[in-house]
Design an enzyme around this catalytic site. Structure first.
Site, PDB file in Angstrom:
ATOM      1  CG  ASP A  10      58.260  32.121  16.749  1.00 42.26           C
ATOM      2  OD1 ASP A  10      58.168  31.063  17.535  1.00 42.26           O
ATOM      3  OD2 ASP A  10      57.854  31.647  15.671  1.00 42.26           O
ATOM      4  CB  CYS A  11      57.206  38.234  19.418  1.00 39.53           C
ATOM      5  SG  CYS A  11      57.421  39.951  20.196  1.00 39.53           S
ATOM      6  N   GLY A  12      59.116  37.593  22.222  1.00 45.79           N
ATOM      7  CA  GLY A  12      59.168  37.819  23.646  1.00 45.79           C
ATOM      8  C   GLY A  12      58.103  38.767  24.143  1.00 45.79           C
ATOM      9  NE  ARG A  15      57.842  33.936  24.593  1.00 43.49           N
ATOM     10  CZ  ARG A  15      58.973  34.109  23.826  1.00 43.49           C
ATOM     11  NH1 ARG A  15      58.701  33.878  22.434  1.00 43.49           N
ATOM     12  NH2 ARG A  15      60.140  34.317  24.134  1.00 43.49           N
TER      13      ARG A  15
END
Length: 276
Positions: A10-12, A15
């Protein structure tokens, strides 16, 4: 290459880090730590191996950090570890382990420190559309740095004086995009000589460059950044910098050549705490 990434999908930033590893043909062992948290002993070991403190691995934003009172600097590592094990969301991300070391890869460009220098140099962009950057330490008398500052009408009279660190920023393919530097005074650091080359202006590259510069300052002990900017207060405001009265700044910042004379006396002073 054997690499482990403690990942939050969920963390850019997490990712982006994972995507860059895969761009280089590396398939790491992915640990979704919210589902499979590290043990207390492993978490403590990872903190030691980063070369920083356990507190540097505690995530504040979007976590119960404040409600648990963890913002109290008197709270020691044992209590921090207890909280992080009970609430894994407090573990900052992504932590990457490679044969070259362990790092909290914020910003995601930092993962390049953990990869072989021989990895293919092809450009790659983050989810937000900006390219990943490599930073290269350069001397203050670098002619390209001086030319870029003069073109941007920024001060260049003190570049070769001691106590300054300067960096060239390039895309993965090697194209120069800008420069930046700092002067460190313990936990305080004056960010300076930040310039984006003409061809890259308007591409949001500065939003990639400035956090990377702050991270390098953070890694040598800086925890609060200051800067003087005659025309870019709005840009830096989007990066978390806020206006500050000059009397609120440490004397070491105010007596730099930038603050004491090279910049006009009415140049806005901005500051922010460095955190990731």
């Amino acid at each position: 290459m054997d690499i482990v990434i403690y990942h939050n999908p969920d963390c850019g930033t997490s990712r982006n880090t994972l995507a860059l590893l895969r761009h280089f043909g590396i398939e790491p062992h992915v640990v979704e730590y919210l589902k499979t948290p590290p043990s207390r002993a492993l978490l403590a070991d990872l903190a030691v191996r980063t070369g920083g403190s356990l507190r540097d691995l505690v995530r504040e934003k979007g976590t119960p950090f404040a409600s648990l009172g963890l913002d109290d600097p008197a709270i020691g590592d044992d209590a921090l570890l207890d909280a992080m094990i009970e609430h894994p969301i407090l573990i900052n991300r992504p932590i990457v382990v490679s044969p070259k070391g362990v790092k909290l890869c914020r910003p995601s460009d930092i993962v390049l420190d953990l990869l072989p220098e021989t990895v293919p140099s092809t450009d790659f962009r983050k989810e937000e559309g900006v390219p990943f950057l490599r930073d290269v330490r350069i001397p203050g008398d670098d002619p390209a740095l001086r030319a870029a500052l003069r073109a941007a009408e920024l001060a260049d009279d003190d570049l070769d004086e001691p106590g300054r660190a300067f960096f060239l920023y390039r895309t993965l393919a090697g194209e120069p995009v800008g420069f930046g530097g700092y002067e460190q005074f313990g936990v305080d650091v004056l960010l300076r000589s930040i310039v984006v080359l003409d061809a890259w202006r308007g591409t949001r590259i500065g939003r990639n460059l400035v956090p990377l510069l702050q991270r390098r300052a953070f890694d040598v002990g800086a925890r609060r950044a200051w800067l003087l900017t005659p025309a870019a207060a709005g840009f830096f405001g989007k990066l978390g910098f806020k206006p500050a009265e000059r009397e609120s700044a440490p004397s070491a910042i105010l007596t730099t050549r930038q603050a004491a004379g090279l910049c006009p006396s009415d140049t806005p002073l901005l500051t922010r705490r460095i955190s990731f």
